[in-house]
Write a protein that holds these residues in place. Structure first.
Motif, PDB file in Angstrom:
ATOM      1  N   PRO A  31       0.827  -1.204   0.000  1.00 44.89           N
ATOM      2  CA  PRO A  31       0.000   0.000   0.000  1.00 44.89           C
ATOM      3  C   PRO A  31       0.866   1.260   0.000  1.00 44.89           C
ATOM      4  CG  PRO A  31      -0.050  -1.059   2.157  1.00 44.89           C
ATOM      5  CD  PRO A  31       0.690  -1.979   1.227  1.00 44.89           C
ATOM      6  N   ASN A  32       2.164   1.113   0.255  1.00 45.99           N
ATOM      7  CA  ASN A  32       3.100   2.243   0.229  1.00 45.99           C
ATOM      8  C   ASN A  32       3.708   2.469  -1.152  1.00 45.99           C
ATOM      9  OD1 ASN A  32       2.771   2.687   3.027  1.00 45.99           O
ATOM     10  ND2 ASN A  32       4.188   1.024   3.435  1.00 45.99           N
ATOM     11  N   LEU A  33       3.392   1.606  -2.104  1.00 51.60           N
ATOM     12  CA  LEU A  33       3.801   1.795  -3.500  1.00 51.60           C
ATOM     13  C   LEU A  33       2.617   2.434  -4.215  1.00 51.60           C
ATOM     14  CD1 LEU A  33       5.894   1.309  -5.763  1.00 51.60           C
ATOM     15  CD2 LEU A  33       4.774  -0.891  -6.154  1.00 51.60           C
ATOM     16  N   ASP A  34       2.778   3.666  -4.682  1.00 52.70           N
ATOM     17  CA  ASP A  34       1.655   4.402  -5.257  1.00 52.70           C
ATOM     18  C   ASP A  34       1.139   3.795  -6.559  1.00 52.70           C
ATOM     19  OD1 ASP A  34       1.788   6.224  -3.157  1.00 52.70           O
ATOM     20  OD2 ASP A  34       3.063   7.611  -4.286  1.00 52.70           O
ATOM     21  N   ARG A  35       2.058   3.491  -7.472  1.00 51.85           N
ATOM     22  CA  ARG A  35       1.679   3.019  -8.807  1.00 51.85           C
ATOM     23  C   ARG A  35       2.609   1.889  -9.220  1.00 51.85           C
ATOM     24  NH1 ARG A  35       3.005   8.021  -7.913  1.00 51.85           N
ATOM     25  NH2 ARG A  35       1.318   9.494  -7.728  1.00 51.85           N
ATOM     26  N   ALA A  36       2.116   0.964 -10.025  1.00 54.15           N
ATOM     27  CA  ALA A  36       2.973  -0.120 -10.507  1.00 54.15           C
ATOM     28  C   ALA A  36       3.751   0.331 -11.742  1.00 54.15           C
ATOM     29  CB  ALA A  36       2.138  -1.356 -10.815  1.00 54.15           C
TER      30      ALA A  36
END
Length: 153
Positions: A31-36
């Motif tokens: 959830p701390n990675l904004d975008r893939a």
């Protein structure tokens, strides 16, 4: 890839152009990675991003969106260098949880050309896709929350 603004990111400084990019066999989740997958520019920077291939990408969870194309990055459309993006190929991408599957926004005067997506599955997506000025030339076997994705060009 577990933290930050994006797992695989191209831009925003692309005035010299970026082409022939391959991202494959990646795993990312947090959830701390904004975008893939993130592609960003604006009319102050211009440039061309072309021939991008992303395949076999496994996304557990992201905080915002799985695939982002953003012509309005940072300052928006205030410059005199119209960016160009073309030939994007996405295949075998899965995600288990995200607010958005696709958030794709280009300028009307410079639509993204030849956007292809196939064999992708996006689950537990909260919001509908945002697709503005994207010429989707192929959409095959793409599901969002178990339903076949419909294209409106």
């Amino acid at each position: 890839m577990k933290d930050g603004h994006g797992g695989v990111v191209i831009g925003s400084e692309v005035s010299g152009g970026v082409k022939n990019v391959y991202a494959e066999n990646c795993v990312m989740s947090s959830p701390n990675l904004d975008r893939a997958l993130r592609f960003k520019t604006n009319s102050e920077r211009g440039g061309v991003i072309e021939n991008v291939y992303a395949r076999n990408i496994e996304v557990g969870e992201v905080g915002e969106v799985v695939i982002l194309i953003d012509f309005y990055y940072d300052k928006g459309d205030i410059g005199k260098f119209t960016p160009i993006m073309r030939n994007f190929h996405f295949s075998n991408i899965t995600s288990k949880k995200s607010p958005y599957a696709l958030n794709l926004k280009a300028y009307k005067r410079s639509p993204v050309k030849n956007f292809q997506i196939e064999n992708c599955s996006f689950d537990n997506v909260k919001n509908p896709n945002i697709i503005e000025n994207i010429e989707i030339t192929k959409c095959k076997s793409v599901t969002i929350n178990g339903k076949q994705m419909e294209i409106k060009n």
